[in-house]
Scaffold this motif. Sequence first.
Motif, PDB file in Angstrom:
ATOM      1  N   HIS A 196     -23.642  29.913   3.324  1.00  0.00           N
ATOM      2  CA  HIS A 196     -23.292  31.696   3.362  1.00  0.00           C
ATOM      3  C   HIS A 196     -23.739  31.448   5.431  1.00  0.00           C
ATOM      4  O   HIS A 196     -24.360  30.610   5.425  1.00  0.00           O
ATOM      5  N   ARG A 197     -22.479  32.513   5.798  1.00  0.00           N
ATOM      6  CA  ARG A 197     -22.821  31.934   6.615  1.00  0.00           C
ATOM      7  C   ARG A 197     -23.724  32.843   7.690  1.00  0.00           C
ATOM      8  O   ARG A 197     -24.448  32.472   8.718  1.00  0.00           O
ATOM      9  N   SER A 198     -24.583  33.017   6.297  1.00  0.00           N
ATOM     10  CA  SER A 198     -26.425  34.132   7.312  1.00  0.00           C
ATOM     11  C   SER A 198     -27.107  32.789   6.862  1.00  0.00           C
ATOM     12  O   SER A 198     -27.694  32.901   8.235  1.00  0.00           O
ATOM     13  N   LEU A 199     -26.845  31.504   6.768  1.00  0.00           N
ATOM     14  CA  LEU A 199     -27.087  30.575   7.067  1.00  0.00           C
ATOM     15  C   LEU A 199     -27.017  29.810   8.037  1.00  0.00           C
ATOM     16  O   LEU A 199     -27.950  29.345   8.197  1.00  0.00           O
ATOM     17  N   PHE A 200     -25.746  29.534   7.900  1.00  0.00           N
ATOM     18  CA  PHE A 200     -25.025  28.163   9.172  1.00  0.00           C
ATOM     19  C   PHE A 200     -25.747  28.451  10.115  1.00  0.00           C
ATOM     20  O   PHE A 200     -25.530  27.587  11.314  1.00  0.00           O
ATOM     21  N   THR A 201     -25.629  30.025  10.299  1.00  0.00           N
ATOM     22  CA  THR A 201     -25.805  30.987  11.774  1.00  0.00           C
ATOM     23  C   THR A 201     -26.950  30.353  12.343  1.00  0.00           C
ATOM     24  O   THR A 201     -27.727  30.472  13.800  1.00  0.00           O
ATOM     25  N   GLN A 202     -28.262  30.126  11.752  1.00  0.00           N
ATOM     26  CA  GLN A 202     -29.335  29.902  11.802  1.00  0.00           C
ATOM     27  C   GLN A 202     -29.513  28.370  12.165  1.00  0.00           C
ATOM     28  O   GLN A 202     -30.522  28.344  12.625  1.00  0.00           O
ATOM     29  N   LEU A 203     -28.480  27.625  12.954  1.00  0.00           N
ATOM     30  CA  LEU A 203     -28.124  26.327  13.085  1.00  0.00           C
ATOM     31  C   LEU A 203     -28.335  26.657  14.627  1.00  0.00           C
ATOM     32  O   LEU A 203     -28.337  25.264  15.742  1.00  0.00           O
ATOM     33  N   GLY A 204     -27.589  28.337  15.022  1.00  0.00           N
ATOM     34  CA  GLY A 204     -27.884  28.719  16.961  1.00  0.00           C
ATOM     35  C   GLY A 204     -26.783  28.172  16.652  1.00  0.00           C
ATOM     36  O   GLY A 204     -26.267  27.827  18.254  1.00  0.00           O
ATOM     37  N   ILE A 205     -25.550  27.896  15.845  1.00  0.00           N
ATOM     38  CA  ILE A 205     -23.769  27.330  16.666  1.00  0.00           C
ATOM     39  C   ILE A 205     -23.290  28.440  17.036  1.00  0.00           C
ATOM     40  O   ILE A 205     -23.212  29.478  15.882  1.00  0.00           O
ATOM     41  N   LEU A 237      -5.766  22.740  18.313  1.00  0.00           N
ATOM     42  CA  LEU A 237      -3.952  22.333  17.509  1.00  0.00           C
ATOM     43  C   LEU A 237      -3.804  22.158  16.545  1.00  0.00           C
ATOM     44  O   LEU A 237      -4.269  21.860  14.979  1.00  0.00           O
ATOM     45  N   ILE A 238      -2.424  21.804  16.239  1.00  0.00           N
ATOM     46  CA  ILE A 238      -1.357  22.215  15.500  1.00  0.00           C
ATOM     47  C   ILE A 238      -1.267  20.638  14.165  1.00  0.00           C
ATOM     48  O   ILE A 238      -1.922  19.176  15.150  1.00  0.00           O
ATOM     49  N   GLY A 239      -2.358  20.592  13.257  1.00  0.00           N
ATOM     50  CA  GLY A 239      -2.735  19.304  12.693  1.00  0.00           C
ATOM     51  C   GLY A 239      -4.555  18.568  13.182  1.00  0.00           C
ATOM     52  O   GLY A 239      -4.552  17.804  12.146  1.00  0.00           O
ATOM     53  N   LYS A 240      -4.930  19.313  13.728  1.00  0.00           N
ATOM     54  CA  LYS A 240      -6.292  19.253  13.834  1.00  0.00           C
ATOM     55  C   LYS A 240      -7.373  20.124  12.924  1.00  0.00           C
ATOM     56  O   LYS A 240      -7.006  21.216  12.231  1.00  0.00           O
ATOM     57  N   THR A 241      -8.639  19.577  12.314  1.00  0.00           N
ATOM     58  CA  THR A 241      -9.307  20.742  11.464  1.00  0.00           C
ATOM     59  C   THR A 241     -10.381  20.920  12.461  1.00  0.00           C
ATOM     60  O   THR A 241     -10.457  20.875  13.327  1.00  0.00           O
ATOM     61  N   VAL A 242     -10.286  22.366  11.635  1.00  0.00           N
ATOM     62  CA  VAL A 242     -11.402  23.315  12.203  1.00  0.00           C
ATOM     63  C   VAL A 242     -12.595  23.825  10.977  1.00  0.00           C
ATOM     64  O   VAL A 242     -12.114  23.415  10.102  1.00  0.00           O
ATOM     65  N   LEU A 243     -13.880  24.354  11.504  1.00  0.00           N
ATOM     66  CA  LEU A 243     -14.705  25.076  10.462  1.00  0.00           C
ATOM     67  C   LEU A 243     -14.618  26.183  11.110  1.00  0.00           C
ATOM     68  O   LEU A 243     -14.813  27.143  12.221  1.00  0.00           O
ATOM     69  N   TYR A 244     -14.582  27.140   9.963  1.00  0.00           N
ATOM     70  CA  TYR A 244     -14.686  28.545  10.062  1.00  0.00           C
ATOM     71  C   TYR A 244     -15.369  29.260   9.148  1.00  0.00           C
ATOM     72  O   TYR A 244     -15.790  28.239   8.110  1.00  0.00           O
ATOM     73  N   VAL A 245     -15.196  30.600   8.577  1.00  0.00           N
ATOM     74  CA  VAL A 245     -16.087  31.691   7.916  1.00  0.00           C
ATOM     75  C   VAL A 245     -15.061  32.097   7.115  1.00  0.00           C
ATOM     76  O   VAL A 245     -14.024  32.616   8.136  1.00  0.00           O
ATOM     77  N   ASN A 246     -15.051  32.065   5.433  1.00  0.00           N
ATOM     78  CA  ASN A 246     -13.956  32.153   4.736  1.00  0.00           C
ATOM     79  C   ASN A 246     -13.843  33.653   4.621  1.00  0.00           C
ATOM     80  O   ASN A 246     -14.874  34.160   5.266  1.00  0.00           O
ATOM     81  N   SER A 247     -12.633  34.206   3.653  1.00  0.00           N
ATOM     82  CA  SER A 247     -12.872  35.708   3.704  1.00  0.00           C
ATOM     83  C   SER A 247     -13.939  35.908   2.980  1.00  0.00           C
ATOM     84  O   SER A 247     -13.989  37.650   2.894  1.00  0.00           O
ATOM     85  N   ILE A 248     -14.377  35.163   2.564  1.00  0.00           N
ATOM     86  CA  ILE A 248     -15.958  35.867   1.906  1.00  0.00           C
ATOM     87  C   ILE A 248     -17.309  35.288   2.398  1.00  0.00           C
ATOM     88  O   ILE A 248     -18.376  35.493   1.668  1.00  0.00           O
ATOM     89  N   ASP A 249     -17.369  35.174   3.545  1.00  0.00           N
ATOM     90  CA  ASP A 249     -18.417  35.060   3.972  1.00  0.00           C
ATOM     91  C   ASP A 249     -18.917  33.702   3.850  1.00  0.00           C
ATOM     92  O   ASP A 249     -19.928  33.498   4.494  1.00  0.00           O
TER      93      ASP A 249
END
Length: 280
Positions: A196-205, A237-249
């Motif tokens: 969950h986003r709330s857990l991830f943000t505890q890393l300070g990212i 960029l197109i073809g590159k990876t990204v880490l993100y928060v999805n539609s259910i957080d």
Amino acid sequence: MERMLVLQSDFGLSDGAVSAMYGVALSVNPDLRISNLTHDIPPYNVWEASYRLLQTVSYWPEGTVFVSVVDPGVGSKRKSLIAKLASNQFIITPDNGTLTHLIKTKGLEEVRELDEVRNRLPNSGESYTFHGRDIYAYTGARLASGVISFEESGKKIEPTTIVQLSIQDATISDTKVNGSIDILDVRFGNIWTNIHRSLFTQLGINYGDLVDVAIEDGTRQVYKHTMSFGRSFADTLIGKTVLYVNSIDHIAIGINQGSFAKAYGVGTGYNWKIKIQPIV
């Protein structure tokens, strides 16, 4: 009070199974509003059926009746259930774990064992392989139309007695978060984690920061690279990876205009582990 009816199954749309469910529901009430959640659940995949309910239920109005039929045990002694959620929505489904994610996230207010004798399409008593049509769509339409009440559907049972799938929680340490890959964003090949986003943000990212990502299938490492944390695919960029928060957080990974799952052979389930660590 008339409610909406939402159908989910692993039947697909290549034959008449879903149409038959519609026909039965509309024979109960020709004015009933019916929608599809999805009929593309992989055959027998109860886990995905459970997850797609989690993904969807919160966005439907109070009182909506959901019928979820992924039922490898059809015709056996497995029970049929009607669950009332704390959000005053209803789920009709086999007792095979389909309610797992909703139990964990929304909670069940009450559960009843559906009486399959009383709540059955007339003249279908000798059919044992299409409960989605003969019992679930029929009962769902009657409940949504006010022909029967929730209390009339069957005897009350303890929620603790129903079948649940094993769910693994994500964990965090001082330097990294550990999770699993629960599901795919199927059409686009993005991977959705249980972090969950709330857990991830505890890393300070923060957005734009780089993170190390490692993915394992059991003891086999299938991916280990650095990527950025972005708001959307437009942040790379197109073809590159990204880490993100999805539609259910939850935390997800994708490729801008590509399939991460196909590119790296990534699957889902208990054995698929992911570790995310900020670069300091």
